[in-house]
Structures are given as structure tokens and as C-alpha cells.
Scaffold this motif. Structure first.
Motif: not given
Length: 295
Positions: A93-94, A108-111, A114-119, A290-291
Motif C-alpha cells: 500500500g501507500t 525522517l531520513p534516519e528513521k 530502515p522501515w521502508l527497507a523492511r517493507h 517504529h517512529l
């Protein structure tokens, strides 16, 4: 011709079993019900699909065509179910996420990476907005989640603190006010400033506070990035107003001095906001958790 998924499933059960009796058992139907449904299927398509033989049934040429397309349709149905389940569980999804300038550039760049990499099946529609506009967007449903300053009114939104994010003045080291312990924005109202681009949410936020206090900031130049702004201040072009963590990151020895802003709106925290936890998508809840993990 009107055939539903259950018709196609029954037909394939009969074809694969080679028997109406065994096909009915596979489809969990009585023989009478299966036979009646099979008659209805043949009437619907207007052609004979099966040849009855002493030891069972075999498909006609038309039956072969129906069986082929039935397998394709049922396979596509399973794929669709899988994709929809992925959306429900938050694996696809988006997510619509609005963030103020400080959150967009510093947090956000740091947070988010990794979240997007896992999804890998998830996308984020990320927009930079002022904190005031973000509150309105979340309230109206234009964004599920917002990252805002604690200095704004949030109405009925749920708000959770993420990280300290005070704004500070940066001044050339030789400036007469560089040794001040703190300053209000009104104390430097006549000074030349280095600003961010007019479309910057942070710059709009700061300029709005200046206007409400009865004055406008005077900008010698506007930069697209915090790095460029800090570089200009380092060379004595003017004063700047940036998040404290930005000032620390871009500071070179002796290049400029940091002075805390005494205005209440500058003593802020970055926060995540949303309308109602129970109404968030699984994707949004996962990102918020996550945040907040290290907050």
C-alpha cells in the motif's frame, strides 16, 4: 452467459475427478445438487461440456476451453485474495505522510529508511507542509499521519512526542549579539537574515510568527538547504534561524555562534499526530510504532 466462481469450482472438481459423483464430494455438495448445477452451467453456456460415459465423464472441446479459463480465473482469484490480505495486514500500500521541514530533513531520513527497507511492497506519499497545515490535513483525512511541531494547536488529534526540536539563532562569530545567552526574534527584527526558500514549511512558520509580532524579516538571500543557509551565516552574510540539531551538524569551529530563542513557539518538540489509533491503517500503525520506538 452468467457463471460465478462456485460454478467454475464445481466444474473443475468434476473434470479433475472424472466423475460427477466424486466431483460433488470434492465440492462438498450432494450428487443431486451438483447434477442440477452442472445442468444450469451447460444451459448458461448453451453448449454441451461433458460426455457421460460408463466410467465417468470426459470434457468436450467446449468443456476443455471452459476448464482452461476456469483454472486461470480461479488462480487470479487466489492472487487477488493474497494481494488484498497484504493490504489489510499492512504489507502493501501507500501511506500518506505529511511532515514539517525539520522532521523531513533531520528525523525522517534516519528513521524512515530502515522501515521502508523492511517493507519493500510499501510506498510513502511524503509531503512537506507547515505544522498548522499538517494538523488540518490529518483532521480532514488528507494524511493519515503527520510529523509536526509541538508549538501548534492540535485540536482533537492524538499527539505523541518524538524528539526535542528547539529553534536557535545562528549568528556570525563577530556579530555584537553572538555572545548573548538568549534572544527573542523581536530582538533581531532589524537584522538582515539568510532564509530558506519561500516554499519551505519552516520558513513560512517563522515568517508567520514574525508577522503576528508586527514585523517582517528582511532576507538578503534565500537558500534551498540548511547547509547553504549555515554556510552563508558562517561568512557573515546575515543571521539564520534553524533547528538546534541542524546548527550543530553544520557548524565549523568558530564559524558561527548559536543562541537559544526565548520565544515560546521556538521551544518545541517534534511530534507525531493522527486522528484516532483505531482508524489508522495497519501500515500507519506500524510506522508510528517504529517512529516511537526510541522516543
Amino acid at each position: 452467459m452468467r457463471l460465478d466462481i462456485s460454478d467454475l469450482h464445481l466444474f473443475l472438481c468434476i473434470v479433475d475427478a472424472g466423475s460427477i459423483t466424486q466431483g460433488a464430494q470434492r465440492a462438498h455438495l450432494s450428487l443431486a445438487s451438483a447434477s442440477e448445477r452442472l445442468r444450469s452451467i451447460e444451459e448458461a453456456v448453451g453448449v454441451k461440456l461433458l460426455e457421460r460415459r460408463p466410467r465417468g465423464v470426459v470434457t468436450t472441446e467446449a468443456g476443455d476451453a471452459l476448464a482452461h479459463h476456469a483454472r486461470v480465473i480461479l488462480h487470479q482469484q487466489e492472487l487477488l485474495k493474497g494481494e488484498l490480505k497484504a493490504f489489510v495486514s499492512g504489507r502493501r500500500g501507500t501511506l500518506r505522510l505529511h511532515a514539517n521541514t525539520a522532521a523531513l530533513t533531520e528525523l525522517l531520513p534516519e528513521k524512515l529508511a530502515p522501515w521502508l527497507a523492511r517493507h519493500p511492497q510499501l510506498n510513502v506519499d511524503l509531503r512537506e507542509r507547515t505544522s498548522v497545515d499538517i494538523v488540518k490535513a490529518v483532521e480532514s483525512g488528507l494524511a493519515e499521519v503527520g510529523l509536526i511541531s509541538s508549538a501548534v494547536e492540535t485540536g482533537e488529534l492524538q499527539v505523541r512526542p518524538l524528539a526535542p526540536d528547539p529553534l536557535v539563532l545562528i549568528l556570525p562569530s563577530a556579530h555584537p549579539l553572538a555572545s548573548s545567552r538568549s534572544l527573542a526574534l523581536s530582538d533581531v527584527r532589524t537584522e538582515p537574515f539568510v532564509g530558506l526558500a519561500p516554499d519551505s514549511a519552516l520558513q513560512e512558520h517563522v515568517s508567520g510568527h514574525a508577522r503576528r509580532a508586527g514585523f517582517d524579516l528582511s532576507f538578503r538571500v534565500r537558500m534551498k538547504s540548511f547547509r547553504g543557509l549555515c554556510e552563508m551565516v558562517s561568512h557573515g552574510v546575515g543571521l539564520g534561524l534553524v533547528p538546534e540539531r541542524v546548527a550543530h551538524r553544520h557548524r565549523r569551529e568558530g564559524a558561527y555562534r548559536m543562541v537559544p530563542l526565548s520565544d515560546a513557539w521556538a521551544r518545541r518538540r517534534l511530534c507525531v499526530c493522527y486522528l484516532d489509533w483505531g482508524r489508522l491503517s495497519a501500515t500507519a500503525r506500524d510506522l508510528v510504532e517504529h517512529l516511537l520506538a526510541d522516543a
